[in-house]
Design an enzyme around this catalytic site. Structure first.
Site, short mmCIF file in Angstrom:
data_model
loop_
_atom_site.label_atom_id
_atom_site.label_comp_id
_atom_site.label_asym_id
_atom_site.label_seq_id
_atom_site.Cartn_x
_atom_site.Cartn_y
_atom_site.Cartn_z
N HIS A 144 0.83 -1.21 0.00
CA HIS A 144 0.00 0.00 0.00
C HIS A 144 0.87 1.26 0.00
O HIS A 144 0.64 2.18 -0.79
CB HIS A 144 -0.93 0.00 1.22
CG HIS A 144 -1.68 1.28 1.41
ND1 HIS A 144 -2.70 1.68 0.56
CD2 HIS A 144 -1.56 2.27 2.34
CE1 HIS A 144 -3.17 2.85 0.96
NE2 HIS A 144 -2.50 3.24 2.03
N GLU A 210 -10.79 2.06 3.19
CA GLU A 210 -9.48 1.48 3.44
C GLU A 210 -9.72 0.17 4.17
O GLU A 210 -10.30 0.15 5.26
CB GLU A 210 -8.59 2.42 4.27
CG GLU A 210 -8.20 3.66 3.48
CD GLU A 210 -7.08 4.47 4.12
OE1 GLU A 210 -6.99 4.49 5.37
OE2 GLU A 210 -6.30 5.08 3.36
N SER A 268 -14.87 6.30 10.62
CA SER A 268 -14.25 4.99 10.43
C SER A 268 -15.24 4.00 11.03
O SER A 268 -15.97 4.35 11.96
CB SER A 268 -12.91 4.88 11.14
OG SER A 268 -12.02 5.89 10.70
MN MN Z 1 -6.10 4.31 7.34
#
Ligand code: MN
Length: 425
Positions: A144, A210, A268
Site C-alpha cells: 500500500h 481502506e 471509520s
Molecule cells: Mn487508514
C-alpha cells in the site's frame, strides 16, 4: 487452554452452519440490545446466536468469578476487558466447555435454559463494542505504501527513507468511529486540483474505503513504560475488522506537512465482534522477511495472522460485487512490532485504545485494499454487476468488508463491517 488441533475437533450441541464465522473455537464478544429493551449487554457469538452473558449470570453460571451484580449489563466491553486475561479467558473457557456436544445435558445451565440465553442474532441490535479512548492508524502494508508513494510522489522512491526502519503511524480521532451498519455521510472539504489556482469547497468526489484491521488494547500501562515485542500480545484483547473511510481529494491537498486530518476523521467503521487473540493463536504465521531493524523491533516466533479479507461494493439495486481479496499476513510490520514501537518512548496505553493496521494491500492488483489503488486513481474503473462503473464510492453504495481465518477445515471469522453511503448534506 491452548488453542490446538484437539480443541478444533470439539463439536457443539448448538447447530452451527457450515462456514459460520462463529464456531465453537471463536466465541467473539459483542455489545447488543434486544428490540423491546434498550439496555445494552455483553454477548458472545456462537453460530447464528448470541449468548446473553447477563442471563447466564442471573442463573448463577458465573458464581465462581465474584463479579458484581449485573456485571454484564454494560454499554461497552471495557470493564470486562479490565478483568484481565486470566479471568476473561477462564470465562470464555467455561462457556466453550458448556457448549461442547457431550455437555448438552439438563444439568448444564446453558443447555437447560438455552431458550432464554441463546438469542437469534437476526433479532438483535449491535453496538460499538468498545469505548475507544485513543485511536492510532498505522501504515504497515509495504504494498500500500509503495502504491500510494508511486501515485502521489515518485515511483523511483515510493517508500520514504524511514519506512523500512519503523512502523509509520499517525494519531487518529476516536469520536467518529462507528459500528457496522451506521450510514456514512459524504463529507465536504477543501480540495485543490493540480492545475487550479485556488482551492475550492465541495463534497468529496473521491470517497474511498481502506481495508484495515484493528487491535484493542487489553491492559493499562503507565506513562514511561514500554511494551516489548515479546509481551505485546498479552496487552492485546482482540481484533476487529476496520474500514477507515477516506476522502482522497481532501487528503491530497491537506496532508502536507502533518499528515491526514479531515480526509479521515469524518468516519471509520468497525465490526461489532471482537475476536480474542486466543482464538487467533491457531492461525499464526511467519511475518514477511524484513530488512535489519533496531533491537527493540526484533521479535521471535510467529507474530503474523493468516486472516483472509474481502471487500464488496453493493450498488443500491444490484448484487454485491467482490472488488478485493487480501490478507492480514501481508502486513510488513506485525502487531507486536506496532505496539512495541508505539510505546518505546513511554507512551501509555489504555484499555479500549484502538490501533489499526493501515490499508492492507497485497502484491497483485486484485488484492489492493482501497479504490485509490484498485482503480489506480480512477484510471481503471471497476464494473459492477449492474454494468455501472466505479472509480470511487458512489452515493447509495454499501461497502462490505469480511474477514476469516481458515485452516484444516476449521474457521474463525470476524463477521462483517458494512456501511451505506448517504449523499452530502
Ligand atoms: Mn487508514
Amino acid at each position: 487452554m491452548k488453542q490446538n488441533e484437539e480443541i478444533f475437533s470439539w463439536e457443539s450441541w448448538v447447530t452451527i452452519p457450515t462456514n459460520s464465522d462463529f464456531s465453537l473455537q471463536n466465541l467473539p464478544y459483542c455489545i447488543f440490545s434486544t428490540p423491546n429493551n434498550e439496555v445494552k449487554k455483553i454477548g458472545v457469538g456462537i453460530g447464528e446466536y448470541v449468548i446473553d452473558l447477563n442471563q447466564m449470570q442471573q442463573l448463577n453460571a458465573f458464581d465462581t468469578f465474584n463479579l458484581s451484580e449485573n456485571f454484564f449489563l454494560k454499554d461497552y466491553l471495557n470493564d470486562f476487558i479490565g478483568l484481565g486475561k486470566q479471568i476473561t479467558n477462564a470465562i470464555r473457557e467455561k462457556i466453550m466447555i458448556a457448549l461442547k456436544k457431550e455437555n448438552g445435558t439438563e444439568n448444564n445451565i446453558l443447555f437447560h435454559h438455552q431458550k432464554s440465553i441463546l438469542l437469534p442474532q437476526k433479532n438483535l441490535k449491535f453496538h460499538l463494542p468498545v469505548k475507544i479512548g485513543d485511536y492510532t492508524d498505522f501504515y504497515s502494508s509495504r504494498e500500500h505504501a509503495t502504491n500510494v508513494g508511486t501515485m502521489f510522489r515518485d515511483p523511483n522512491n515510493a517508500l520514504l527513507p524511514n519506512w523500512l526502519h519503523l512502523p509509520v503511524a499517525y494519531h487518529g480521532r476516536a469520536s467518529s468511529i462507528v459500528v457496522s451498519g451506521t450510514d456514512i455521510i459524504r463529507p465536504y472539504g477543501q480540495t485543490k486540483a493540480a492545475d487550479a489556482e485556488k482551492p475550492s469547497f465541495h463534497a468529496t468526489k473521491l470517497l474511498d474505503f481502506e481495508l484495515e484491521m484493528g487491535f484493542i488494547i487489553g491492559k493499562n500501562t503507565k506513562l514511561g513504560e514500554n511494551i516489548t515485542t515479546a509481551e505485546a500480545e498479552n496487552h492485546i484483547f482482540g481484533m476487529v475488522l476496520f474500514n477507515d473511510w477516506s476522502a482522497r481529494d481532501i487528503q491530497a491537498w491537506e496532508y502536507v506537512p502533518l499528515g491526514p486530518f479531515l480526509a479521515k476523521n469524518f468516519a471509520s467503521a468497525m465490526s461489532p465482534w471482537v475476536v480474542v487473540m486466543e482464538a487467533l493463536e491457531y492461525f499464526k504465521v511467519e511475518t514477511p522477511a524484513q530488512s535489519e531493524v533496531l533491537d527493540y523491533l526484533k521479535f521471535e516466533g510467529k507474530k503474523s495472522f493468516d486472516i483472509q479479507l474481502e471487500v464488496f461494493i453493493k450498488p443500491q439495486n444490484s448484487e454485491e460485487k467482490l472488488v478485493c481479496k487480501s490478507n492480514h499476513k501481508y502486513l510488513y510490520w506485525n502487531i507486536s512490532q506496532q505496539l512495541a514501537h508505539h510505546t518505546i518512548n513511554g507512551c501509555n496505553m489504555n484499555i479500549g485504545d484502538l490501533c489499526a493496521s493501515g490499508t492492507i494491500s497485497g502484491s497483485t492488483p486484485d488484492s489492493f485494499g482501497s479504490m485509490l489503488e484498485l482503480t489506480w486513481r480512477g484510471s481503471k474503473p471497476i464494473l459492477m454487476h449492474d454494468n455501472t462503473e466505479r472509480k470511487f464510492i458512489n452515493d447509495f453504495d454499501t461497502v462490505i468488508m469480511r474477514g476469516f481465518c481458515e485452516k484444516n477445515g476449521h474457521r474463525v471469522g470476524f463477521g462483517e463491517v458494512n456501511n451505506f453511503v448517504l449523499p452530502a448534506k
